[in-house]
Design a protein around this motif. Structure first.
Motif, short mmCIF file in Angstrom:
data_model
loop_
_atom_site.label_atom_id
_atom_site.label_comp_id
_atom_site.label_asym_id
_atom_site.label_seq_id
_atom_site.Cartn_x
_atom_site.Cartn_y
_atom_site.Cartn_z
N GLU A 244 18.85 -2.44 -8.01
CA GLU A 244 19.97 -2.89 -8.45
C GLU A 244 20.58 -2.26 -9.62
O GLU A 244 22.22 -1.90 -9.37
N GLU A 245 19.88 -1.77 -10.64
CA GLU A 245 20.43 -1.53 -11.90
C GLU A 245 20.90 -0.12 -11.35
O GLU A 245 22.10 0.41 -12.61
N LYS A 246 19.88 0.74 -10.61
CA LYS A 246 20.53 2.14 -10.77
C LYS A 246 21.71 1.75 -10.12
O LYS A 246 22.27 3.23 -10.18
N ALA A 247 21.62 1.23 -8.50
CA ALA A 247 22.65 1.00 -7.77
C ALA A 247 23.73 1.16 -8.53
O ALA A 247 25.48 1.77 -8.17
N GLN A 248 24.29 -0.17 -9.69
CA GLN A 248 25.30 -0.45 -10.15
C GLN A 248 25.61 0.96 -11.00
O GLN A 248 26.99 1.49 -11.27
N ALA A 249 24.99 1.08 -11.82
CA ALA A 249 24.89 2.34 -13.01
C ALA A 249 25.76 3.25 -12.59
O ALA A 249 26.58 4.00 -12.24
N MET A 250 25.26 4.41 -10.52
CA MET A 250 25.98 4.79 -10.26
C MET A 250 26.79 4.79 -9.12
O MET A 250 28.13 5.82 -9.55
N HIS A 251 27.40 3.38 -9.22
CA HIS A 251 28.24 3.17 -8.46
C HIS A 251 29.36 3.33 -9.90
O HIS A 251 30.86 3.89 -9.22
N ALA A 252 29.33 3.04 -10.76
CA ALA A 252 30.18 3.65 -11.78
C ALA A 252 30.09 4.24 -12.07
O ALA A 252 32.14 5.40 -12.45
N VAL A 253 29.32 5.07 -12.08
CA VAL A 253 29.50 7.28 -12.36
C VAL A 253 30.25 8.13 -11.16
O VAL A 253 30.93 8.05 -11.42
N LEU A 254 29.85 7.38 -9.94
CA LEU A 254 30.71 8.02 -8.77
C LEU A 254 31.80 7.66 -9.20
O LEU A 254 33.09 8.23 -9.04
N GLU A 255 32.44 6.48 -9.11
CA GLU A 255 34.03 6.32 -8.82
C GLU A 255 34.15 6.81 -10.36
O GLU A 255 35.35 7.10 -10.40
N ARG A 256 33.90 7.34 -11.59
CA ARG A 256 34.23 7.65 -12.77
C ARG A 256 34.93 9.22 -12.32
O ARG A 256 35.22 9.46 -12.98
N ALA A 257 33.48 9.75 -11.83
CA ALA A 257 33.87 11.66 -11.15
C ALA A 257 34.43 11.54 -10.07
O ALA A 257 34.50 12.78 -9.30
N LYS A 258 34.77 10.06 -9.25
CA LYS A 258 36.02 10.61 -8.03
C LYS A 258 35.21 11.44 -7.16
O LYS A 258 35.39 12.31 -6.74
N ALA A 259 34.32 10.93 -6.94
CA ALA A 259 33.47 10.98 -5.45
C ALA A 259 33.62 11.51 -4.58
O ALA A 259 34.23 10.40 -4.57
N HIS A 260 33.16 12.88 -3.88
CA HIS A 260 33.91 12.53 -2.52
C HIS A 260 33.72 11.35 -1.74
O HIS A 260 31.88 10.83 -1.54
N THR A 261 34.18 10.68 -0.40
CA THR A 261 34.04 9.29 -0.57
C THR A 261 32.10 9.59 0.89
O THR A 261 31.31 8.50 0.33
N THR A 262 31.46 10.55 1.11
CA THR A 262 30.58 10.52 2.01
C THR A 262 29.11 10.98 0.62
O THR A 262 27.92 10.16 0.73
N VAL A 263 29.73 11.22 -0.32
CA VAL A 263 28.54 12.17 -1.22
C VAL A 263 28.36 10.30 -2.15
O VAL A 263 26.92 9.66 -2.33
N GLY A 264 29.25 9.76 -2.54
CA GLY A 264 29.45 8.44 -3.54
C GLY A 264 28.53 7.81 -2.25
O GLY A 264 27.31 6.75 -2.85
N ASN A 265 28.52 7.71 -1.14
CA ASN A 265 28.18 6.00 -0.24
C ASN A 265 26.74 6.66 -0.21
O ASN A 265 26.04 5.41 0.54
N PHE A 266 26.47 7.93 0.30
CA PHE A 266 25.34 8.69 0.05
C PHE A 266 23.96 8.39 -0.82
O PHE A 266 23.02 7.87 -0.92
N VAL A 267 25.15 8.71 -2.05
CA VAL A 267 24.45 7.84 -3.07
C VAL A 267 23.86 6.10 -3.81
O VAL A 267 22.78 6.63 -4.12
N LYS A 268 24.93 5.97 -3.05
CA LYS A 268 24.41 4.45 -3.17
C LYS A 268 23.43 3.81 -1.92
O LYS A 268 22.78 3.03 -2.35
#
Length: 186
Positions: free
Chosen positions: A61-85
């Motif tokens: 859960e902590e990793k998922a929250q941290a990755m969410h923040a990293v992906l938002e800051r990096a303005k990741a592609h939507t598919t990449v962001g959803n996949f990594v989550k």
């Protein structure tokens, strides 16, 4: 180490296949590949981020929250962001580099490309890399992407691996062969 790579590839392949199918359906394979490359570059450049991905101590859960923040800051592609989550929630972030590698293999195969691992004693110049890629393309008949590695123990020459084929023209190998031949004579 080989057993660990095998386990990672068994975990990575289904994830990479699913992501590739999503990207192909959205016609965003290139954009997803670029997004994954950026994420992988971040893991290679930042040792703390790489440790975070591999850490069994941090819960999912902590990793998922941290990755969410990293992906938002990096303005990741939507598919990449959803996949990594999803990967983070499933507790598979440790396999992310292997997943990216498997995705890139699928994307290259889809484009009709092959990958060649090239090891040289010193880094190849852009002109040398292009000449080698062109030569391999003429021999194989497909576009070739080079994964370049430097190993100063080769002394000179190249070791090129394309699929199951290997061409070893390194001075190290030639000297070793001469040494063996001289032992047999003497």
């Amino acid at each position: 180490m080989a057993a660990q790579d095998s386990v990672l590839s068994q975990i990575a392949r289904p994830y990479a296949a699913a992501l590739f199918e999503l990207a192909e359906a959205d016609k965003s394979v290139a954009a997803v590949e670029q997004g994954l490359d950026k994420l992988l570059a971040l893991a290679e450049e930042n040792i703390d981020f790489a440790r975070f991905l591999r850490s069994p101590v941090i819960n999912t859960e902590e990793k998922a929250q941290a990755m969410h923040a990293v992906l938002e800051r990096a303005k990741a592609h939507t598919t990449v962001g959803n996949f990594v989550k999803v990967v983070a929630r499933n507790g598979r972030l440790f396999a992310l580099p292997a997943i990216v590698a498997a995705f890139k293999e699928r994307a290259a195969a889809h484009r009709g490309e092959v990958t060649a691992d090239v090891t040289s004693a010193v880094a190849l110049s852009a002109a040398q890399a292009k000449a080698l890629a062109d030569t391999l393309k003429a021999k194989i008949g497909k576009s070739v992407t080079l994964n370049q590695h430097v190993d100063s123990s080769l002394i000179g020459g190249l070791v090129v691996k394309v699929g199951s084929q290997m061409i070893d023209s390194s001075l190290k190998t030639k000297l070793t062969a001469m040494k063996i031949a001289m032992k047999e004579v003497g």
